[in-house]
Design a protein around this motif. Structure first.
Motif, PDB file in Angstrom:
ATOM      1  N   ARG A   1      -3.214   0.398   3.608  1.00 44.26           N
ATOM      2  CA  ARG A   1      -2.239   0.093   2.570  1.00 44.26           C
ATOM      3  C   ARG A   1      -0.926   0.822   2.815  1.00 44.26           C
ATOM      4  O   ARG A   1       0.163   0.297   2.539  1.00 44.26           O
ATOM      5  CB  ARG A   1      -2.834   0.486   1.216  1.00 44.26           C
ATOM      6  CG  ARG A   1      -1.891   0.337   0.033  1.00 44.26           C
ATOM      7  CD  ARG A   1      -1.471  -1.102  -0.187  1.00 44.26           C
ATOM      8  NE  ARG A   1      -0.636  -1.243  -1.375  1.00 44.26           N
ATOM      9  CZ  ARG A   1       0.246  -2.201  -1.543  1.00 44.26           C
ATOM     10  NH1 ARG A   1       0.430  -3.118  -0.609  1.00 44.26           N
ATOM     11  NH2 ARG A   1       0.953  -2.271  -2.648  1.00 44.26           N
TER      12      ARG A   1
ATOM     13  N   GLN B   1       1.428  -1.143   5.020  1.00 47.80           N
ATOM     14  CA  GLN B   1       2.047  -2.267   4.313  1.00 47.80           C
ATOM     15  C   GLN B   1       3.221  -1.794   3.461  1.00 47.80           C
ATOM     16  O   GLN B   1       4.290  -2.416   3.453  1.00 47.80           O
ATOM     17  CB  GLN B   1       1.004  -2.953   3.419  1.00 47.80           C
ATOM     18  CG  GLN B   1      -0.127  -3.625   4.179  1.00 47.80           C
ATOM     19  CD  GLN B   1      -1.187  -4.170   3.233  1.00 47.80           C
ATOM     20  OE1 GLN B   1      -0.918  -4.407   2.062  1.00 47.80           O
ATOM     21  NE2 GLN B   1      -2.396  -4.333   3.743  1.00 47.80           N
TER      22      GLN B   1
ATOM     23  N   ARG C   1       6.203  -0.885   5.616  1.00 48.49           N
ATOM     24  CA  ARG C   1       6.864  -2.095   6.123  1.00 48.49           C
ATOM     25  C   ARG C   1       7.634  -2.800   5.008  1.00 48.49           C
ATOM     26  O   ARG C   1       8.767  -3.254   5.209  1.00 48.49           O
ATOM     27  CB  ARG C   1       5.825  -3.023   6.732  1.00 48.49           C
ATOM     28  CG  ARG C   1       6.448  -4.270   7.396  1.00 48.49           C
ATOM     29  CD  ARG C   1       5.409  -5.194   8.003  1.00 48.49           C
ATOM     30  NE  ARG C   1       4.502  -5.750   7.009  1.00 48.49           N
ATOM     31  CZ  ARG C   1       3.220  -5.442   6.928  1.00 48.49           C
ATOM     32  NH1 ARG C   1       2.665  -4.602   7.774  1.00 48.49           N
ATOM     33  NH2 ARG C   1       2.450  -5.984   5.983  1.00 48.49           N
ATOM     34  N   GLN C   2       7.034  -2.904   3.829  1.00 52.71           N
ATOM     35  CA  GLN C   2       7.700  -3.584   2.723  1.00 52.71           C
ATOM     36  C   GLN C   2       8.972  -2.848   2.295  1.00 52.71           C
ATOM     37  O   GLN C   2       9.978  -3.471   1.970  1.00 52.71           O
ATOM     38  CB  GLN C   2       6.729  -3.728   1.542  1.00 52.71           C
ATOM     39  CG  GLN C   2       5.639  -4.764   1.804  1.00 52.71           C
ATOM     40  CD  GLN C   2       4.487  -4.681   0.834  1.00 52.71           C
ATOM     41  OE1 GLN C   2       4.534  -3.930  -0.149  1.00 52.71           O
ATOM     42  NE2 GLN C   2       3.428  -5.451   1.093  1.00 52.71           N
TER      43      GLN C   2
ATOM     44  N   THR D   1       2.724 -13.008   7.253  1.00 52.52           N
ATOM     45  CA  THR D   1       2.664 -11.638   6.722  1.00 52.52           C
ATOM     46  C   THR D   1       3.952 -11.297   5.975  1.00 52.52           C
ATOM     47  O   THR D   1       3.918 -10.685   4.906  1.00 52.52           O
ATOM     48  CB  THR D   1       2.429 -10.630   7.861  1.00 52.52           C
ATOM     49  OG1 THR D   1       1.164 -10.895   8.461  1.00 52.52           O
ATOM     50  CG2 THR D   1       2.441  -9.196   7.346  1.00 52.52           C
TER      51      THR D   1
ATOM     52  N   ASP E   1       4.604 -10.132   2.135  1.00 51.77           N
ATOM     53  CA  ASP E   1       5.360  -8.924   1.786  1.00 51.77           C
ATOM     54  C   ASP E   1       6.463  -9.236   0.780  1.00 51.77           C
ATOM     55  O   ASP E   1       6.679  -8.481  -0.185  1.00 51.77           O
ATOM     56  CB  ASP E   1       5.979  -8.293   3.046  1.00 51.77           C
ATOM     57  CG  ASP E   1       4.941  -7.646   3.940  1.00 51.77           C
ATOM     58  OD1 ASP E   1       3.868  -7.265   3.431  1.00 51.77           O
ATOM     59  OD2 ASP E   1       5.205  -7.502   5.157  1.00 51.77           O
TER      60      ASP E   1
ATOM     61  N   GLU F   1       0.387   3.983   9.499  1.00 49.52           N
ATOM     62  CA  GLU F   1      -0.305   2.936  10.253  1.00 49.52           C
ATOM     63  C   GLU F   1      -1.782   3.239  10.448  1.00 49.52           C
ATOM     64  O   GLU F   1      -2.540   2.382  10.912  1.00 49.52           O
ATOM     65  CB  GLU F   1       0.371   2.766  11.619  1.00 49.52           C
ATOM     66  CG  GLU F   1       1.820   2.305  11.529  1.00 49.52           C
ATOM     67  CD  GLU F   1       2.549   2.428  12.866  1.00 49.52           C
ATOM     68  OE1 GLU F   1       1.876   2.689  13.894  1.00 49.52           O
ATOM     69  OE2 GLU F   1       3.778   2.275  12.878  1.00 49.52           O
TER      70      GLU F   1
END
Length: 350
Positions: A3, A6, A9-10, A38, A42, A157
């Motif tokens: 999580r 994610q 990245r978001q 993906t 996002d 990651e």
């Protein structure tokens, strides 16, 4: 990936859209090396979180944008005292700022200041001159910025890391393969909590002593119930050891200073007469505890356990030997000056 990856990245996607109004889903997929599917998930997650994103078609392409009226932090809803409190807190926050957040923190406070009237800023600046923040001997982490960046990425990651680390305890360099769990700022230093593959144990590492580091492609899964706070619940500092019962007597000259602080959640303080106090704790971390006791010099005496008492006694004995031995510093040798060469050099200058 977990999580954390994610979320990182978001957040990067949101910043990318905020700074570039000509961003497509294909651009974002290429930037973050993920599929367009993906990226769509996002974007949906960001909009569900309340960020006013929208798409706009131009010249046959669809671009994603952030509503220009969106201010992120609703400063208008803050009272003057709340905004002033944020303004004052910048001394503490900036003092603790570490990469990769330092630039964003500076930018955030500029926006907070811009929300205040000029007269308020002048007034707060005059009060600001009355408050200072001094870090408790902070470690120099400037040379560790790249290490911190790699660790942040690896934690997010959930990928293993190989590193070369200098151990103060063994006075040697060691190579570890680790699962990095979390970074923690503590008393001016940054520490890494990670599972060491070789020992299958969680260890604590001082970030500034990491001499080289690289991410691997091997993923790991952090235990869902792991938290640094629970892990260190019984520790005196950042090193976890089995806890033991401790009793220390503090003399009158230091008693009020010791009593006024919470050194550990388990501490119990009691008056014992003559202005002295005794403190009992159930705590782990013998080295850190011993160093703390030694910092009070003759004003602190370990009652128990016996091994801690002997440890402090031995350290005081070694310190005493340093003062019993005469210290001499060899004088610096003065350079011999050739009088003929010096005269010739003086003639050339004239």
């Amino acid at each position: 990936m977990g999580r954390n990856a994610q979320l990182i990245r978001q957040w990067a996607i949101l910043k990318q859209i905020e700074t570039n109004r000509w961003t497509t889903i294909l651009d974002m997929a290429g930037q973050h090396v993920v599929s367009t599917k993906t990226i769509r998930r996002d974007l949906a997650a960001l909009m569900e979180a309340g960020f006013p994103l929208y798409d706009e078609r131009y010249d046959g392409k669809v671009y994603w944008r952030l509503n220009e009226e969106y201010k992120g932090l609703p400063l208008a809803s803050l009272s003057l005292s709340e905004t002033a409190a944020l303004y004052f807190s910048k001394k503490l926050v900036v003092n603790l700022a570490a990469p990769p957040f330092s630039n964003d923190i500076a930018s955030a406070f500029k926006k907070i200041e811009s929300a205040l009237p000029e007269r308020n800023i002048q007034f707060l600046d005059s009060l600001d001159a009355m408050i200072s923040v001094r870090a408790d001997a902070p470690k120099d982490l400037d040379h560790s910025k790249n290490t911190i960046r790699i660790l942040m990425e690896a934690i997010g990651e959930e990928v293993r890391v190989k590193m070369q680390y200098y151990s103060v305890h063994s006075q040697q360099k060691k190579t570890y393969t680790i699962d990095p769990y979390r970074l923690m700022y503590f008393r001016g230093g940054l520490y890494l909590f990670a599972r060491v593959e070789e020992y299958n144990q969680i260890r604590t590492f001082a970030v500034e002593r990491i001499e080289s580091i690289e991410k691997t492609r091997d993923e790991f899964e952090k235990p869902p119930d792991f938290s640094v706070e629970s892990y260190l619940e019984s520790a005196f500092g950042v090193v976890k050891e089995d806890p033991f019962d401790v009793e220390i007597i503090f003399n009158k000259d230091i008693a009020e200073y010791v009593r006024s602080r919470v050194w550990h959640p388990s501490q119990v303080v009691r008056e014992i007469g003559g202005g002295r106090i005794t403190m009992k704790m159930h705590v782990g971390g013998e080295f850190e505890l011993g160093s703390w006791v030694l910092s009070f010099g003759p004003s602190a005496t370990v009652v128990s356990p016996e091994r801690l008492r002997r440890r402090v006694e031995a350290e005081l004995g070694r310190a005493l030997e340093n003062y019993r031995t005469e210290v001499t510093v060899a004088p610096r040798k003065s350079k011999k000056v050739d009088s003929k060469k010096a005269a010739a050099a003086g003639a050339r200058r004239s």
